[in-house]
Write an enzyme that holds these catalytic residues in place. Structure first.
Site, PDB file in Angstrom:
ATOM      1  CG  ASN A   1      -1.747   1.214   1.385  1.00  0.00           C
ATOM      2  OD1 ASN A   1      -1.814   2.032   0.460  1.00  0.00           O
ATOM      3  ND2 ASN A   1      -2.397   1.356   2.528  1.00  0.00           N
TER       4      ASN A   1
ATOM      5  CE  LYS B   1      -0.309   3.433   4.507  1.00  0.00           C
ATOM      6  NZ  LYS B   1      -0.361   3.540   5.950  1.00  0.00           N
TER       7      LYS B   1
ATOM      8  CG  HIS C   1      -6.162   1.833   4.711  1.00  0.00           C
ATOM      9  ND1 HIS C   1      -5.763   2.857   5.532  1.00  0.00           N
ATOM     10  CD2 HIS C   1      -5.127   0.952   4.680  1.00  0.00           C
ATOM     11  CE1 HIS C   1      -4.541   2.604   5.978  1.00  0.00           C
ATOM     12  NE2 HIS C   1      -4.134   1.457   5.472  1.00  0.00           N
TER      13      HIS C   1
ATOM     14  CD  GLU D   1      -3.365   5.617   6.319  1.00  0.00           C
ATOM     15  OE1 GLU D   1      -3.275   5.637   5.079  1.00  0.00           O
ATOM     16  OE2 GLU D   1      -2.491   5.133   7.056  1.00  0.00           O
TER      17      GLU D   1
ATOM     18  CD  GLU E   1      -3.826  -2.564   7.093  1.00  0.00           C
ATOM     19  OE1 GLU E   1      -2.667  -2.750   6.711  1.00  0.00           O
ATOM     20  OE2 GLU E   1      -4.481  -1.547   6.787  1.00  0.00           O
TER      21      GLU E   1
ATOM     22  N   GLY F   1       1.646   2.313  10.705  1.00  0.00           N
ATOM     23  CA  GLY F   1       2.592   3.423  10.583  1.00  0.00           C
ATOM     24  C   GLY F   1       3.205   3.856  11.903  1.00  0.00           C
TER      25      GLY F   1
ATOM     26  CB  SER G   1       4.352  -1.716  12.291  1.00  0.00           C
ATOM     27  OG  SER G   1       3.941  -0.359  12.473  1.00  0.00           O
TER      28      SER G   1
HETATM   29  P1  PGA Z   1       2.375   0.279   7.706  1.00  0.00           P
HETATM   30  O1  PGA Z   1       0.978   0.525   6.938  1.00  0.00           O
HETATM   31  O2  PGA Z   1       2.938  -1.014   7.181  1.00  0.00           O
HETATM   32  O3  PGA Z   1       3.216   1.475   7.307  1.00  0.00           O
HETATM   33  O4  PGA Z   1       2.079   0.223   9.145  1.00  0.00           O
HETATM   34  C1  PGA Z   1       0.081  -0.530   6.697  1.00  0.00           C
HETATM   35  C2  PGA Z   1      -1.151  -0.032   6.005  1.00  0.00           C
HETATM   36  O5  PGA Z   1      -1.555   1.119   6.235  1.00  0.00           O
HETATM   37  O6  PGA Z   1      -1.774  -0.752   5.211  1.00  0.00           O
END
Ligand code: PGA
Length: 247
Positions: free
Chosen positions: A8, A10, A97, A99, A167, A173, A208
């Site tokens: 992903n 982003k 997601h 976000e 997730e 993140g 992460s």
């Molecule tokens: P991350 O993001 O691996 O940077 O924690 C995962 C995601 O948002 O799908």
């Protein structure tokens, strides 16, 4: 079941950086029996589509969009069309997601429409679910995931392909990965809820994931792959994650 490793990206990597990534990627990753999926930003989709088409690898490489509206066309300024993603040769739509849920206020009803429309368009929804830290601390994780799955899948077609990404919001993140026991328990819960609802779907873990924690996590029951943000931006680091099940 084959493993699925999804990147992903982003709001990172424009078309040039996308092309550069794939030039490097084709050098470092010779492939294995898993499927590798890329979610570039919408403006870089075509660059990714062409790079994937031109890559002469024998392994399964696919791409999708990070968000698509619940209709294919119309007066919806700023949205992405699943129909156009399909036309470009895309396979997946990331739906719900955290976000999108938190920053763009998408609720489970919006998510349900997007899941259904993605399937109707011939794309595979990758539905993201996950609890906040507050919900986990209040021991509400299972209940929150159940609601997200029941409501998010209320219009889904059980005969069509679906992928789930678990997730935990607090692990995205943040560098704070869920413990193996938390992942084991929660993936078992998600699996049980899906079974109860009549769905069979691979369940990816996200939050992460890094080269140094991926081998431990992929060995856990009902962890069928990963959805990776930060660590998927670099070809060598993502390659290492895509080989975590072979170590
Ligand atoms: P991350 O993001 O691996 O940077 O924690 C995962 C995601 O948002 O799908």
């Amino acid at each position: 079941m084959k493993k699925i490793f999804a990147a992903n990206w982003k709001l990172y990597k424009g078309p040039k950086e996308t092309r550069d990534f794939f030039k490097e990627w084709n050098k470092v990753f010779s492939g294995n029996k898993s499927e590798v999926v890329f979610f570039p930003s919408a403006i870089s989709l075509e660059a990714a589509a062409l790079s994937i088409q031109q890559s002469n690898s024998k392994y399964e490489l696919s791409f999708g969009v990070q968000n698509a509206y619940s209709l294919g066309q119309g007066a919806f300024t700023g949205e992405n069309s699943a129909a156009v993603v399909k036309e470009l040769g895309g396979k997946y739509v990331l739906v719900g997601h955290s976000e999108r849920r938190q920053i763009f206020l998408e609720n489970n009803q919006i998510v349900a429409d997007k899941v259904a429309f993605s399937q109707a368009t011939g794309l595979v929804p990758m539905l993201c679910v996950g609890e906040t830290l507050e919900e986990r601390d209040a021991k509400r994780t299972r209940e929150v995931l159940r609601t997200q799955l029941v409501q998010g899948l209320q219009k889904a077609d059980k005969t069509k392909t679906l992928v789930i990404a678990y997730e935990p919001v607090w692990a995205i993140g943040t560098g704070r990965v869920a413990t193996p026991e938390q992942v084991r328990q929660t993936h078992q819960d998600v699996y049980d809820i899906l079974t109860e609802l009549g769905f069979a779907a691979p369940i990816l873990y996200g939050g992460s994931v890094k080269p140094d924690n991926s081998s431990g996590l992929i060995a856990i029951d009902h962890v069928d792959g990963f959805l990776v943000g930060g660590a998927s931006l670099d070809p060598a680091s993502f390659k290492s994650i895509c080989e975590s099940h072979l170590k």
